[in-house]
Write a protein that holds these residues in place. Structure first.
Motif, PDB file in Angstrom:
ATOM      1  N   VAL A 198       0.707  -1.003   0.114  1.00 30.91           N
ATOM      2  CA  VAL A 198       0.059   0.025  -0.444  1.00 30.91           C
ATOM      3  C   VAL A 198       0.905   1.102   0.055  1.00 30.91           C
ATOM      4  O   VAL A 198       1.690   1.586   0.694  1.00 30.91           O
ATOM      5  CB  VAL A 198      -1.121   0.050   1.446  1.00 30.91           C
ATOM      6  CG1 VAL A 198      -1.514   1.064   1.632  1.00 30.91           C
ATOM      7  CG2 VAL A 198      -1.885  -1.523   1.465  1.00 30.91           C
ATOM      8  N   ARG A 199       0.572   1.674  -1.236  1.00 32.85           N
ATOM      9  CA  ARG A 199       1.261   3.190  -1.273  1.00 32.85           C
ATOM     10  C   ARG A 199       0.029   4.246  -1.271  1.00 32.85           C
ATOM     11  O   ARG A 199      -0.544   4.665  -1.318  1.00 32.85           O
ATOM     12  CB  ARG A 199       1.684   3.885  -2.381  1.00 32.85           C
ATOM     13  CG  ARG A 199       3.242   2.815  -2.023  1.00 32.85           C
ATOM     14  CD  ARG A 199       3.807   3.404  -3.785  1.00 32.85           C
ATOM     15  NE  ARG A 199       4.467   5.096  -3.571  1.00 32.85           N
ATOM     16  CZ  ARG A 199       5.679   4.901  -2.761  1.00 32.85           C
ATOM     17  NH1 ARG A 199       6.679   4.155  -2.103  1.00 32.85           N
ATOM     18  NH2 ARG A 199       6.076   6.575  -2.953  1.00 32.85           N
ATOM     19  N   ARG A 257      -0.847   8.069  -2.426  1.00 33.95           N
ATOM     20  CA  ARG A 257      -0.612   8.537  -3.714  1.00 33.95           C
ATOM     21  C   ARG A 257      -1.894   9.257  -4.143  1.00 33.95           C
ATOM     22  O   ARG A 257      -2.957   9.280  -3.623  1.00 33.95           O
ATOM     23  CB  ARG A 257       0.248   7.662  -4.578  1.00 33.95           C
ATOM     24  CG  ARG A 257      -0.559   6.885  -5.324  1.00 33.95           C
ATOM     25  CD  ARG A 257       0.363   5.739  -6.358  1.00 33.95           C
ATOM     26  NE  ARG A 257      -1.015   5.252  -6.867  1.00 33.95           N
ATOM     27  CZ  ARG A 257      -0.354   4.278  -7.535  1.00 33.95           C
ATOM     28  NH1 ARG A 257       1.361   4.252  -7.309  1.00 33.95           N
ATOM     29  NH2 ARG A 257      -0.920   3.060  -7.667  1.00 33.95           N
ATOM     30  N   ASP A 272      -3.194   0.043  -3.867  1.00 36.70           N
ATOM     31  CA  ASP A 272      -2.054  -1.055  -3.851  1.00 36.70           C
ATOM     32  C   ASP A 272      -0.704  -0.668  -4.759  1.00 36.70           C
ATOM     33  O   ASP A 272      -0.972   0.072  -5.889  1.00 36.70           O
ATOM     34  CB  ASP A 272      -2.804  -2.089  -4.442  1.00 36.70           C
ATOM     35  CG  ASP A 272      -1.662  -3.550  -4.910  1.00 36.70           C
ATOM     36  OD1 ASP A 272      -0.658  -3.526  -4.460  1.00 36.70           O
ATOM     37  OD2 ASP A 272      -2.170  -4.328  -5.622  1.00 36.70           O
ATOM     38  N   SER A 273       0.363  -0.524  -4.442  1.00 30.17           N
ATOM     39  CA  SER A 273       1.780  -0.059  -4.971  1.00 30.17           C
ATOM     40  C   SER A 273       1.826  -0.522  -6.391  1.00 30.17           C
ATOM     41  O   SER A 273       2.465  -0.204  -7.095  1.00 30.17           O
ATOM     42  CB  SER A 273       3.281  -0.225  -3.887  1.00 30.17           C
ATOM     43  OG  SER A 273       3.243  -1.774  -4.269  1.00 30.17           O
ATOM     44  N   ARG A 274       1.569  -1.692  -6.968  1.00 36.27           N
ATOM     45  CA  ARG A 274       1.809  -2.031  -8.104  1.00 36.27           C
ATOM     46  C   ARG A 274       0.277  -1.417  -9.395  1.00 36.27           C
ATOM     47  O   ARG A 274       1.238  -2.044 -10.454  1.00 36.27           O
ATOM     48  CB  ARG A 274       0.897  -3.853  -8.480  1.00 36.27           C
ATOM     49  CG  ARG A 274       2.746  -4.516  -7.190  1.00 36.27           C
ATOM     50  CD  ARG A 274       2.272  -5.922  -7.175  1.00 36.27           C
ATOM     51  NE  ARG A 274       0.824  -5.721  -6.110  1.00 36.27           N
ATOM     52  CZ  ARG A 274       0.465  -6.903  -5.496  1.00 36.27           C
ATOM     53  NH1 ARG A 274       1.359  -7.756  -6.274  1.00 36.27           N
ATOM     54  NH2 ARG A 274      -0.641  -6.898  -4.860  1.00 36.27           N
ATOM     55  N   ARG A 325      -1.217   5.435 -12.165  1.00 35.36           N
ATOM     56  CA  ARG A 325      -2.099   6.226 -11.098  1.00 35.36           C
ATOM     57  C   ARG A 325      -2.893   6.859 -11.637  1.00 35.36           C
ATOM     58  O   ARG A 325      -4.074   6.389 -10.284  1.00 35.36           O
ATOM     59  CB  ARG A 325      -1.496   7.601 -11.460  1.00 35.36           C
ATOM     60  CG  ARG A 325      -1.562   9.076 -11.048  1.00 35.36           C
ATOM     61  CD  ARG A 325      -1.198   9.924 -11.997  1.00 35.36           C
ATOM     62  NE  ARG A 325      -2.288  10.164 -12.940  1.00 35.36           N
ATOM     63  CZ  ARG A 325      -2.107  11.150 -13.523  1.00 35.36           C
ATOM     64  NH1 ARG A 325      -1.188  11.810 -13.915  1.00 35.36           N
ATOM     65  NH2 ARG A 325      -2.752  11.251 -14.804  1.00 35.36           N
ATOM     66  N   ALA A 362       1.555   1.716   5.311  1.00 35.74           N
ATOM     67  CA  ALA A 362       1.644   2.472   4.169  1.00 35.74           C
ATOM     68  C   ALA A 362       2.618   3.759   4.052  1.00 35.74           C
ATOM     69  O   ALA A 362       2.801   3.890   4.910  1.00 35.74           O
ATOM     70  CB  ALA A 362       0.168   2.904   4.212  1.00 35.74           C
ATOM     71  N   GLU A 363       3.661   3.618   2.791  1.00 33.55           N
ATOM     72  CA  GLU A 363       3.950   4.950   2.593  1.00 33.55           C
ATOM     73  C   GLU A 363       3.518   5.478   1.878  1.00 33.55           C
ATOM     74  O   GLU A 363       3.192   5.370   0.618  1.00 33.55           O
ATOM     75  CB  GLU A 363       5.541   4.126   1.950  1.00 33.55           C
ATOM     76  CG  GLU A 363       6.017   2.749   3.086  1.00 33.55           C
ATOM     77  CD  GLU A 363       7.591   2.411   2.362  1.00 33.55           C
ATOM     78  OE1 GLU A 363       7.643   2.755   1.358  1.00 33.55           O
ATOM     79  OE2 GLU A 363       8.350   1.925   2.964  1.00 33.55           O
ATOM     80  N   SER A 391       4.138   8.238  -1.323  1.00 34.93           N
ATOM     81  CA  SER A 391       4.722   9.005  -2.277  1.00 34.93           C
ATOM     82  C   SER A 391       5.173  10.474  -2.062  1.00 34.93           C
ATOM     83  O   SER A 391       5.152  10.916  -0.780  1.00 34.93           O
ATOM     84  CB  SER A 391       4.308   9.390  -3.752  1.00 34.93           C
ATOM     85  OG  SER A 391       3.406  10.321  -3.314  1.00 34.93           O
TER      86      SER A 391
END
Length: 117
Positions: free
Chosen positions: A11-12, A14, A32-34, A37, A76-77, A79
């Motif tokens: 998880v990001r 963004r 989901d980071s994958r 955008r 979660a990170e 962006s």
């Protein structure tokens, strides 16, 4: 893997762009980071950001602080851009500036003598 490790990897936080041409509006989402955008269903909507100033000269940033704190607590990170927006709201430390390739200059070691012709 534990649940929190899986969340941290996947998880990001963004921005998801919507709006019209030349007038963007972004939603802050947990996704989901994958995913790309603007594709894929976000896990949560966490706020909005309007980068273009209104007629009064104001930009708009709205955040769901509790949900953002929750997603960060489970790993979660954000962006780079979201981290910068969260730093404006004093929720995240200010990220270091990113330098583009055009700004960066090659480093020449001092021990190499200049060429003589």
């Amino acid at each position: 893997f534990s649940f929190q490790e899986c969340i941290r990897m996947l998880v990001r936080l963004r921005l998801h762009r919507f709006g019209v041409r030349n007038n963007p509006v972004y939603r802050l989402v947990a996704i989901d980071s994958r995913k790309r955008r603007d594709y894929g269903k976000p896990l949560a909507f966490l706020g909005t950001w309007t980068p273009k100033a209104t007629s009064k000269g104001q930009k708009s940033l709205t955040l769901d602080v509790e949900r953002i704190k929750y997603w960060i607590s489970v790993g979660a990170e954000p962006s780079y851009t979201v981290a910068r927006l969260l730093s404006w709201a004093n929720m995240w430390p200010t990220p270091p500036h990113r330098l583009s390739a055009a700004v960066m200059r090659p480093v020449v070691p001092e021990h190499i003598p200049p060429r003589s012709e």
